[in-house]
Write an enzyme that holds these catalytic residues in place. Structure first.
Site, PDB file in Angstrom:
ATOM      1  N   ARG A 138      24.580  51.288  13.499  1.00  0.00           N
ATOM      2  CA  ARG A 138      24.593  51.995  14.788  1.00  0.00           C
ATOM      3  C   ARG A 138      25.828  51.657  15.611  1.00  0.00           C
ATOM      4  O   ARG A 138      26.324  52.513  16.352  1.00  0.00           O
ATOM      5  CB  ARG A 138      23.331  51.647  15.574  1.00  0.00           C
ATOM      6  CG  ARG A 138      22.126  52.345  14.996  1.00  0.00           C
ATOM      7  CD  ARG A 138      20.894  52.029  15.778  1.00  0.00           C
ATOM      8  NE  ARG A 138      19.790  52.842  15.315  1.00  0.00           N
ATOM      9  CZ  ARG A 138      18.521  52.519  15.447  1.00  0.00           C
ATOM     10  NH1 ARG A 138      18.188  51.380  16.026  1.00  0.00           N
ATOM     11  NH2 ARG A 138      17.575  53.326  15.005  1.00  0.00           N
ATOM     12  N   LYS A 181       1.310  59.802   7.387  1.00  0.00           N
ATOM     13  CA  LYS A 181       0.212  60.520   8.060  1.00  0.00           C
ATOM     14  C   LYS A 181       0.534  61.966   8.413  1.00  0.00           C
ATOM     15  O   LYS A 181       1.588  62.249   8.980  1.00  0.00           O
ATOM     16  CB  LYS A 181      -0.134  59.785   9.351  1.00  0.00           C
ATOM     17  CG  LYS A 181      -0.801  58.465   9.094  1.00  0.00           C
ATOM     18  CD  LYS A 181      -1.199  57.859  10.408  1.00  0.00           C
ATOM     19  CE  LYS A 181      -1.967  56.571  10.174  1.00  0.00           C
ATOM     20  NZ  LYS A 181      -2.034  55.782  11.409  1.00  0.00           N
ATOM     21  N   GLY A 184      13.966  57.429  10.011  1.00  0.00           N
ATOM     22  CA  GLY A 184      14.176  56.060   9.543  1.00  0.00           C
ATOM     23  C   GLY A 184      14.003  55.806   8.057  1.00  0.00           C
ATOM     24  O   GLY A 184      14.927  55.349   7.383  1.00  0.00           O
ATOM     25  N   GLY A 241      12.975  59.672  15.881  1.00  0.00           N
ATOM     26  CA  GLY A 241      12.168  60.533  16.750  1.00  0.00           C
ATOM     27  C   GLY A 241      12.977  61.687  17.313  1.00  0.00           C
ATOM     28  O   GLY A 241      12.487  62.820  17.412  1.00  0.00           O
TER      29      GLY A 241
END
Ligand code: AMP
Length: 420
Positions: free
Chosen positions: A35, A221, A377, A400
């Site tokens: 990053r 999920k 990720g 996200g």
């Protein structure tokens, strides 16, 4: 819209919001500096043009001032990578920060302490007792929103222009990622290079599609991916739903899944998504065989079975060879590819095969002219682990933020700069 290439930074101070939220070990060594490296082109460009930079970032999720999350731990490494002796303000607001920012000369850099040491950065009250009433919560929220204005104004006061290069937090309407932009006119706010690249990659996937378009959605999920799956059903030709989500679909169709991961309250939703795919003419691809384990561990006993015939006490932890071939066929015939989420528990070496096969098929399709975007990720961890990152068109730094953009949401960090 202003751009980093058009703007003249000479003798100007730029507030640059970066995402230096890097992982640190117990001795505060940076274990992955991707990053920081990702923001270097922007910072170097401004310094080379004779500007100076005030660098703002968050690190972790502190609940207040916490030594563990101090950005002083990464200062030396940032200086080394940037090739400049970066100064440090031990508080992101206050006299020290303002004086140091004001004294910056062309080519100099100042790193501010963790912005999230202040609740005002996120604009959410902290430390409320569990039993406070809704009314008290409302009052606390109003108070922090009120003081957020001064906090944001102070950050903005350090600089002549604002550069946002933190795509990872672009889905948050925080002080330094979005609200600060209101203190600069359109000529004095812009994306950094990383942000420009991310926005371009997302727009290509959303609006400039060469078909066939295939999305591979993995992960654990269904519940965390419903919105994105629903949005993708309006866009893709092929949708591969894989990873732990597989078993909710298999069970919904009456298959035997042993003790594989499953969301029993999402069985109807799985059937609905299948129905929607059919109505929209989307080829929904699910696993046909699976690599099962007698325990959730890397050393478990394993076997390959049909996905709907998993014995009791066994669980599916990766896809099987027939499924790998099925996915590869679809992927290799695609011209636009989005990959988010592994096909199995890739953290265990014995269950990485399927994710590697997907990565390799994407690399091959890319060689044949497809545009491929890998993001979120775990899929980024996958392509890095398998050394495939250079073979795909774009690896997003956003988790996200990327998912929300693909869900079709307007990201506050992007809207604050370009107005939509
Ligand atoms: P997500 O955070 O939803 O993208 O899910 C990523 C996680 O899903 C990874 O940590 C994987 O280990 C996990 N996962 C993938 N496949 C399975 C599976 N078959 N059973 C359990 N977990 C899985």
């Amino acid at each position: 819209m202003q751009t980093i290439d058009k703007f003249s930074f000479a003798n100007k101070k730029a507030f640059v919001r970066v995402d230096f939220n890097v992982p640190l070990d117990e001795n505060f060594n940076i274990t992955d500096d991707t990053r920081i490296r990702a923001a270097l082109p922007t910072l170097k460009k401004i310094l080379a043009d004779g500007g100076s930079v005030i660098i703002g970032s968050h690190l972790g999720r502190p609940k207040g001032v916490t030594d563990k999350y101090s950005l002083k731990h990464i200062l030396a490494h940032v200086s080394k990578l940037l090739g400049v002796d970066v100064q440090f303000a031990s508080d992101c607001i206050g006299e020290e920060a303002s004086l140091k920012a004001a004294a910056l000369k062309p080519g100099e850099a100042l790193l501010l302490e963790n912005l999230r040491f202040y609740a005002e950065e996120e604009g959410k009250p902290r430390g409320l007792a569990e039993n406070v009433s809704e009314e008290e919560k409302k009052i606390a929220k109003k108070a922090v929103k009120e003081s957020q204005k001064n906090f944001t104004k102070t950050l903005a006061s350090y600089a002549d222009c604002y550069v946002n290069d933190a795509f990872g937090t672009a889905h948050r309407a925080h002080a330094s990622t979005a609200l600060i932009a209101t203190y600069f006119d359109t000529d004095h706010k812009m994306f950094g290079y990383l942000m420009e690249k991310e926005v371009k990659a997302v727009e290509k996937i959303l609006n400039d599609i060469t078909r066939p378009f295939t999305a591979i959605m993995g992960g654990s999920k269904v519940s965390s991916k419903i919105e994105i799956i629903e949005n993708l059903l309006n866009k893709v030709d092929n949708l591969i739903i894989t990873g732990g989500m597989t078993y909710t679909f298999t069970k919904a169709m009456g298959g035997k899944i042993g003790k594989s991961i499953c969301e029993d309250d999402k069985l109807d939703l799985a059937l609905e998504l299948m129905q929607k795919a059919k109505e929209k003419g989307v080829n929904l691809v699910l696993a046909v065989d699976t690599k099962i384990a007698d325990d959730f561990s890397n050393d478990a006993k394993t076997d390959f079975v049909n996905v709907n015939e998993i014995p009791d006490e066994w669980e599916g932890l990766d896809i099987g060879p027939e499924t790998e071939a099925l996915y590869a066929e679809v992927i290799k015939n695609s011209k636009t590819i989005l990959w988010n989420g592994p096909t199995g528990v890739f953290e265990f070496d014995n269950f990485t095969h399927g994710s590697r096969a997907v990565g390799e098929a994407i690399v091959e399709a890319t060689k044949n002219g497809a545009f491929s975007l890998v993001g979120g990720g775990d899929s980024v961890a996958c392509v890095n682990k398998f050394g495939l990152a250079d073979g795909v068109s774009y690896v997003s730094t956003g988790g996200g933020a990327l998912l929300e953009a693909i869900e079709g949401k307007v990201l506050p960090g992007i809207e604050a700069i370009r107005g939509y």
